[in-house]
Design an enzyme around this catalytic site. Structure first.
Site, mmCIF file in Angstrom:
data_model
loop_
_atom_site.group_PDB
_atom_site.id
_atom_site.type_symbol
_atom_site.label_atom_id
_atom_site.label_comp_id
_atom_site.label_asym_id
_atom_site.label_seq_id
_atom_site.Cartn_x
_atom_site.Cartn_y
_atom_site.Cartn_z
ATOM 1 N N GLU A 34 9.638 1.089 10.643
ATOM 2 C CA GLU A 34 10.691 2.098 10.443
ATOM 3 C C GLU A 34 10.006 3.441 10.610
ATOM 4 O OE1 GLU A 34 12.711 4.723 9.364
ATOM 5 O OE2 GLU A 34 12.774 4.051 7.278
ATOM 6 N N GLU A 76 9.350 15.763 15.739
ATOM 7 C CA GLU A 76 9.816 15.618 14.358
ATOM 8 C C GLU A 76 9.044 16.596 13.469
ATOM 9 O OE1 GLU A 76 8.775 11.929 12.278
ATOM 10 O OE2 GLU A 76 10.810 11.905 11.481
ATOM 11 N N GLY A 101 2.610 3.976 13.357
ATOM 12 C CA GLY A 101 3.301 2.726 13.699
ATOM 13 C C GLY A 101 2.624 2.020 14.869
ATOM 14 N N CYS A 144 13.330 10.625 7.654
ATOM 15 C CA CYS A 144 13.158 10.154 9.032
ATOM 16 C C CYS A 144 14.456 10.335 9.819
ATOM 17 C CB CYS A 144 12.713 8.709 9.023
ATOM 18 S SG CYS A 144 13.607 7.711 7.854
ATOM 19 N N LYS A 148 0.876 -1.184 0.000
ATOM 20 C CA LYS A 148 0.000 0.000 0.000
ATOM 21 C C LYS A 148 0.905 1.222 0.000
ATOM 22 C CE LYS A 148 -1.971 2.968 2.308
ATOM 23 N NZ LYS A 148 -1.814 4.438 2.097
ATOM 24 N N GLY A 179 6.732 4.979 8.303
ATOM 25 C CA GLY A 179 5.918 6.192 8.407
ATOM 26 C C GLY A 179 6.061 6.788 9.788
ATOM 27 N N SER A 180 5.010 7.431 10.246
ATOM 28 C CA SER A 180 5.091 8.126 11.535
ATOM 29 C C SER A 180 5.010 7.145 12.701
ATOM 30 C CB SER A 180 3.952 9.137 11.636
ATOM 31 O OG SER A 180 2.716 8.475 11.533
ATOM 32 N N THR A 181 5.573 7.544 13.818
ATOM 33 C CA THR A 181 5.527 6.715 15.024
ATOM 34 C C THR A 181 4.080 6.530 15.478
ATOM 35 O OG1 THR A 181 7.749 7.358 15.666
ATOM 36 C CG2 THR A 181 6.309 6.627 17.446
#
Ligand code: NAP
Ligand code: MG
Length: 492
Positions: A264, A395, A247, A298, A189, A242-244
């Site tokens: 990641e 971030e 995640g 990142c 995706k 992607g973003s935490t």
């Protein structure tokens, strides 16, 4: 890069045809179940580029079923077959490198030079590396008394892969390389903002001989499409970048049936300049650490720690570097920094800049949007920040660096450098290698660059400590993410 301006104009004209793309399921372009499409636009001009399907749970189910049916044959394919296909994918990408670079620039905004030399070159290298790995998936044999013990490595099964928009083709390659070489089948995706290069890659993989159903590609938003994919009962493993924040949602979605998960995620990486550093290396190094890919990395070196004696020199040097960066559309060969990827990211980064100002940070350059049409943000150097500020802790994912002075390494540098929920990367600039290694050993980060920054290689594992992720991508280790281990013990 060997590229003539005329080539780029011709290609741009061809790529500017506004098409509607389907999902790529079981080797066929497939219209989405919802019938809804998403409009893609060029972030430099906001012109419409294409339309894609807005995937939903029904599309997910179709794609996962295709991957499930393709798995028995692909998992038993020979290493030679997998190697050949991955090699051909790399060769064909190289033959169309400019085409792919152009797509990346039109869709993501990054400059054509960066897309060509970093993204597409990196993707080619990835496929080449994992082509070689197809022959390295050895099991083991152990002997014990009257038993023979065989330790097999087997592909894990159907893999869901979800990727972001910052390096569209490269992130697809990082994910696909180890999955395909180990004999897994995939539902990928892509980010809804930047699907174009990966959609073309799916077709290219088919031309290279990848059997139908081995790679299925879905487009769509995270919640209606990504979430059901991460939770699908027939998916054996989820790999996410992607973003935490997302995640953590992936972990929850995958936890129902305890799928294997690798992540990641984000970062707020420290880049440390000691007073003995070669400043001709350290100053442009610090600037590139944050401004590469417009800070949409990142591992961006977003917290710049500089030893007191050289603080003014470095801050002035990085500020001057930032002021000299030429912003513009990525297809213009004079451009050094393109627009951010989307209106959402423009608003997000602008929000951080406002919050920095409100909390007392000072922008030595930049600090605002550039122009009114595309999503450009001026490269920004912030000083006078403190650990309670959002710009210091969170971030930003834009071209914004926070410069922080420190007295000595023994002081509290390492505590401050490690004082973050993230742990993806770090940089150290010094002429004293022993000192550099002592610092590297104490940094809680998955990658430490010494006298360089943002160097990646297919052979070098990449991933994070703490909330920057689970597991490592690239390198030989990444194969383990896609393999199960089976012990067979025979009494003899
Ligand atoms: P994101 O939301 O984490 O998106 C990454 C991918 O996950 C996209 O394909 C996204 O789909 C999908 N997704 C979103 N919600 C999901 C869910 N509930 N279940 C499954 N998949 C889901 O990142 P973003 O919104 O694009 O960017 C936001 C911030 O994330 C950035 O500002 C940056 O801080 C961080 N980020 C980090 C990285 C990295 O490399 N570590 C990369 C990109 C962004 P859609 O976006 O298509 O809806
Ligand atoms: Mg998104």
């Amino acid at each position: 890069m060997t590229m003539k301006l005329q080539d780029t104009r011709l290609l741009a004209a061809r790529l500017s045809e506004v098409k509607t793309y389907g999902h790529f399921i079981n080797g066929e372009w497939t219209e989405g179940h919802s019938g809804e499409t998403i409009e893609l636009s060029n972030p430099a001009t906001r012109q419409t580029l294409a339309y894609i399907q807005s995937g939903d749970a029904v599309d997910v189910d179709r794609a996962v079923n295709a991957a499930h049916h393709a798995f028995p044959r692909w998992s038993k394919s020979s290493p030679a077959q997998r190697q050949t296909i991955l090699r051909v994918i790399a060769d064909r990408l190289r033959a169309r490198q400019l085409d792919y670079a152009m797509m990346e620039t039109l869709n993501n905004g990054k400059t054509i030079t960066e897309a060509f030399t970093h993204d597409i070159t990196g993707a080619i290298g990835l496929f080449e590396y994992y082509a070689g790995a197809a022959f390295q998936l050895h099991g083991q044999v152990a002997d014990f008394a009257d038993s023979t013990m065989l330790i097999h490595r087997e592909p894990i099964g159907v893999v869901a892969q979800i990727i972001p928009w910052n390096f569209p083709l490269l992130m697809a390659a990082w994910k696909l390389g180890p999955a395909l070489t180990t004999g897994c089948t995939v539902v990928l995706k892509v980010a809804e903002e930047t699907p174009l290069s990966a959609l073309r890659l799916a077709e290219l993989c088919q031309e290279a001989g990848l059997p139908n159903g081995v790679l299925n590609l879905l487009t769509g938003f995270g919640e209606p499409c990504g979430a059901p994919l991460a939770a699908h009962a027939m998916v054996d493993k989820v790999a996410f970048t992607g973003s935490t924040e997302v995640g953590k949602l992936i972990v929850k979605a995958a936890s129902n049936d305890l799928k294997k998960v690798t992540l990641e995620l984000g970062g707020k990486s420290p880049n440390i300049i000691l007073d003995d550093a070669d400043m001709d290396l350290a100053i442009p190094g610090a600037a590139n650490a944050i401004f590469f890919n417009h800070g949409q990395c990142c591992c961006a070196g977003s917290r710049l720690f500089v030893q007191e004696k050289k603080y003014d020199q470095v801050v002035e040097g990085v500020t001057q570097f930032a002021k000299n960066i030429r912003l513009g559309p990525g297809l213009d060969s004079r451009t050094q920094m393109g627009p951010l990827v989307s209106q959402t990211q423009l608003e997000r980064v602008s929000g951080y800049l406002r919050s920095g100002e409100e909390q007392g940070a000072k922008a030595l350059c930049g600090g605002k949007r550039h122009g009114e049409n595309g999503y450009f943000v001026e490269p920004t150097v912030l000083v006078d920040t403190s650990p309670d500020m959002k710009v210091y802790r969170e971030e930003i994912f834009g071209p914004v660096v926070t410069a922080i002075p420190f007295k000595s390494v023994d002081d509290d540098l390492l505590t401050r450098a490690n004082d973050t929920t993230y742990g993806l990367a770090a940089g150290i600039y010094t002429r004293d290698m022993a000192r550099a290694h002592r610092i590297a050993n104490r940094l809680r980060a998955g990658t430490v660059w010494i006298n360089c920054y943002n160097i990646f290689d297919a052979a070098l594992p990449f991933g994070g400590y703490k909330q920057s992720g689970w597991g490592r991508e690239m390198g030989h280790n990444a194969l383990d993410n896609y393999l199960e281990t089976k012990s067979i013990c025979a009494s003899i």
